[in-house]
Write an enzyme that holds these catalytic residues in place. Sequence first.
Site, PDB file in Angstrom:
ATOM      1  N   ALA A   1       0.847  -1.193   0.000  1.00  0.00           N
ATOM      2  CA  ALA A   1       0.000   0.000   0.000  1.00  0.00           C
ATOM      3  C   ALA A   1       0.886   1.248   0.000  1.00  0.00           C
ATOM      4  CB  ALA A   1      -0.896   0.001   1.229  1.00  0.00           C
TER       5      ALA A   1
ATOM      6  N   GLN B   1       1.393   3.647   2.086  1.00  0.00           N
ATOM      7  CA  GLN B   1       2.172   3.819   3.323  1.00  0.00           C
ATOM      8  C   GLN B   1       2.727   2.474   3.804  1.00  0.00           C
ATOM      9  OE1 GLN B   1       3.376   6.325   5.049  1.00  0.00           O
ATOM     10  NE2 GLN B   1       2.537   7.921   3.730  1.00  0.00           N
ATOM     11  N   SER B   2       3.235   1.673   2.903  1.00  0.00           N
ATOM     12  CA  SER B   2       3.765   0.359   3.270  1.00  0.00           C
ATOM     13  C   SER B   2       5.046   0.470   4.103  1.00  0.00           C
ATOM     14  CB  SER B   2       4.072  -0.426   1.990  1.00  0.00           C
ATOM     15  OG  SER B   2       4.844  -1.571   2.282  1.00  0.00           O
ATOM     16  N   ASN B   3       5.017  -0.159   5.270  1.00  0.00           N
ATOM     17  CA  ASN B   3       6.233  -0.243   6.086  1.00  0.00           C
ATOM     18  C   ASN B   3       7.212  -1.251   5.500  1.00  0.00           C
ATOM     19  OD1 ASN B   3       5.221   1.435   8.382  1.00  0.00           O
ATOM     20  ND2 ASN B   3       3.714  -0.211   8.492  1.00  0.00           N
TER      21      ASN B   3
ATOM     22  N   ALA C   1       7.680  -1.834   2.315  1.00  0.00           N
ATOM     23  CA  ALA C   1       8.403  -1.190   1.217  1.00  0.00           C
ATOM     24  C   ALA C   1       9.579  -0.373   1.768  1.00  0.00           C
ATOM     25  CB  ALA C   1       7.445  -0.289   0.429  1.00  0.00           C
TER      26      ALA C   1
END
Length: 340
Positions: free
Chosen positions: A73, A75-77, A79
Amino acid sequence: MHLARFPRLKFAHLPTPLEPLPRLSKELGGPEIWIKRDDCTGISSGGNKTRKLEFLMAEAEKIGADIVMTQGATQSNHARQTAAFAARLGMDCHILLEDRTGYTDHNYNQNGNVLLDHLHGATTQKYPGGHDMVGEMDKSADAARANGKVVYVIPGGGSNPTGALGYVNCAMELVGQANDLGLVIDHLVHATGSSGTQAGLIAGLKAINAAIPLLGFGTRAPQPKQEQMVYDLAVRTADLLGCPGIVAREDVRADTNYVGEGYGLPRADTLEAIRMFAELEGILLDPVYSGKGAAGLIDYCRTGKFKPGERVVFLHTGGSAGLFGYDSVLLDHSSSLAAE
Ligand SMILES: *Cc1c(COP(=O)(O)O)cnc(C)c1O
């Protein structure tokens, strides 16, 4: 089971602390609450993906990857932590980001984890919600390969058997710490999403026969789907460990009553949990995962599902960088509370 047989980069700051939360426990008046600080894994503001990436990125290094690709997503942590590992290994990183919330404000789309992705030198490409992200990632990987690159593709959340080894490792670490402290853990809870965290914990706890009840609080999928995903991955992880047959379907328990309207959309109890941890214990949760997991924990204490005298460990999976992408939601909430 012998984790040392698997290639691993020792990038995480381990063991993460296991600490009591006395003010939160007192406020809730029920069980003794402890926290396992996997928000403090040390890379790019920490989080649970770091343990998975120790095993995944060791494979990327082994195959001589020039570039690592993953998706998540906006706001992917996951990533963000992948981008940091790639930076440290001198690899390129390309991230496919899916808009799962429809938030159009600047901070959601550019700040928080997105800012950190770019600071670590990753390239990002955005896609609308519901897009075929797996198919898109295959296409991007094929295009890079056609250009002569060695590509390592990591599934969303780093959730495959190799990634889940990171949480087999966490299960052993946690049980070792509890043994040293003389702490009998009655319940272990955490936020569950792409399922690698819970699957790895289950495989690890079963492999050492710890008999600690584990419950995942859902953040996206409905319960049957969430539990099936975790079960399937736990079985495959146990196979990879050389311990086939140790995971039973009833070992997998997820409660998805705290998801609210959907993935990445916090509701009032999520925000209350974030405020309580921040104000009572000085600990930062996040609006997508740990805030929903903590909302479940708080409700279980208030409604007597977790009882006085029991010891509950909340595995803090991280995510605080996401707070800076959610300031509009968080500020709305604090002003409405201040006005009460
Ligand atoms: C990814 C993530 C989770 C969920 O872990 P899974 O292994 O994907 O189930 C929980 N908390 C945070 C902060 C995360 O980034």
